[in-house]
Design an enzyme around this catalytic site. Structure first.
Site, PDB file in Angstrom:
ATOM      1  N   TYR A 274       0.856  -1.191   0.000  1.00 49.70           N
ATOM      2  CA  TYR A 274       0.000   0.000   0.000  1.00 49.70           C
ATOM      3  C   TYR A 274       0.890   1.239   0.000  1.00 49.70           C
ATOM      4  O   TYR A 274       1.598   1.519   0.977  1.00 49.70           O
ATOM      5  CB  TYR A 274      -0.901  -0.018   1.237  1.00 49.70           C
ATOM      6  CG  TYR A 274      -2.180   0.785   1.108  1.00 49.70           C
ATOM      7  CD1 TYR A 274      -2.403   1.658   0.057  1.00 49.70           C
ATOM      8  CD2 TYR A 274      -3.179   0.655   2.073  1.00 49.70           C
ATOM      9  CE1 TYR A 274      -3.594   2.375  -0.042  1.00 49.70           C
ATOM     10  CE2 TYR A 274      -4.370   1.371   1.984  1.00 49.70           C
ATOM     11  CZ  TYR A 274      -4.569   2.234   0.919  1.00 49.70           C
ATOM     12  OH  TYR A 274      -5.731   2.950   0.822  1.00 49.70           O
TER      13      TYR A 274
ATOM     14  N   LYS B  81      -0.905  -0.914  -4.332  1.00 47.57           N
ATOM     15  CA  LYS B  81      -2.162  -0.172  -4.205  1.00 47.57           C
ATOM     16  C   LYS B  81      -1.837   1.291  -3.915  1.00 47.57           C
ATOM     17  O   LYS B  81      -1.062   1.590  -3.005  1.00 47.57           O
ATOM     18  CB  LYS B  81      -3.013  -0.756  -3.076  1.00 47.57           C
ATOM     19  CG  LYS B  81      -4.364  -0.072  -2.902  1.00 47.57           C
ATOM     20  CD  LYS B  81      -5.134  -0.673  -1.732  1.00 47.57           C
ATOM     21  CE  LYS B  81      -6.473   0.054  -1.556  1.00 47.57           C
ATOM     22  NZ  LYS B  81      -7.172  -0.367  -0.342  1.00 47.57           N
TER      23      LYS B  81
END
Length: 302
Positions: free
Chosen positions: A137, A162
């Protein structure tokens, strides 16, 4: 190393329900996740941001992941969060693998900011604690650089990135850097209410996005995703104008409402998911009334 085979559709980030005694309500969670998969979720991301990962003990985390795996019943991949203090992150990785998760979303480390080499070392340490594939992330104090993405592309367990930063030009460079390293990484738009920005992300080679809306209104999220996959710009714009933009205006009134409104929306519709945990706060009754009206307006379009 498994690539994580997500089918076309919405990535589902379920909430974590709490009962009146502030315990994880596994029965309600199982119902929530099973109905979401039935509604067309392409994958389940349990105990992540929408699931209040930040507020869960390790035993609660394990209960959430094991419940998610059982409720998904092999129909779609189940990915769990892992992050925060490195020791906790490694323990989460081990617990998630034992519970049968298919992958991990590596959330930022706790509080401290380190150099890019330190972020790579953090991800490598989590990878060493598990055989599961990792999605990294990119956000907050785990914001990555282009050279770091090249380094991560050399780690076999890293299968995706992400984005939670929102720098489209930088994300384009990430996509190109991974391709230059010969890695077909999964790239995700992970911005809040990602539907508003997904047209831009798709244009740079990022077709996947997370949807907190799916957790409380799968019918609306699926309608948007169907229009997105079909290239129906008119249907997307109508949903954005009449539903998503009003929802974002309400969300932006209070920090943490990206989670709080989802839980409120579920309670409004009769699923007893309980409140959010501190430091998040629940919406006022007036804000819940506006949320109800926004949901009604969206469903009037279907």
């Amino acid at each position: 190393m498994s690539r994580l085979a997500f089918r076309d559709g919405v990535l589902f980030f379920p909430v974590t329900p709490f009962d009146a005694a502030d315990r994880v309500d596994q029965a309600v969670l199982a119902q929530h996740i099973s109905s979401g998969v039935d509604a067309g979720a392409a994958g389940v991301f349990a105990a992540c941001g929408t699931g209040e990962f930040h507020a869960l003990s390790i035993s609660e985390f394990g209960a959430v992941v094991s419940t998610a795996v059982a409720a998904a019943a092999g129909r779609v991949p189940v990915v769990s969060g892992a992050g925060g203090p490195l020791g906790h992150a490694r323990e989460c990785a081990r617990v998630a693998e034992e519970a049968g998760a298919d992958g991990l979303l590596v959330l930022p480390p706790y509080l401290v900011s380190g150099p890019q080499a330190g972020l790579v070392a953090y991800i490598e340490a989590i990878a060493a604690a598990t055989t599961l594939p990792l999605i990294v992330y990119h956000r907050a104090n785990a914001a990555l650089g282009e050279d770091t993405v090249r380094r991560l592309a050399e780690i076999e367990q890293v299968v995706g990135i992400k984005d939670g930063v929102g720098d489209i030009a930088l994300m384009q460079r990430f996509v190109l850097a991974a391709a230059a390293e010969g890695r077909d990484l999964l790239f995700f738009n992970g911005l809040l209410t990602a539907e508003l920005s997904q047209a831009a992300y798709r244009a740079i080679g990022v077709p996947l996005y997370s949807s907190a809306v799916f957790a409380m209104a799968p019918d609306l999220a699926v309608a948007f995703c169907d229009a997105y996959l079909a290239g129906d710009d008119a249907a997307q714009r109508l949903l954005l104008d009449r539903f998503y933009v009003p929802l974002v205006r309400l969300r932006d009134e209070t920090p943490g409402f990206a989670v709080s409104l989802v839980k409120a929306g579920l309670r409004i519709q009769g699923l007893p998911v309980g409140p959010v945990r501190a430091p998040l706060v629940d919406p006022t009754s007036e804000q819940e009334d506006r949320l109800r009206a926004i949901l009604d307006a969206g469903r009037a379009l279907l």
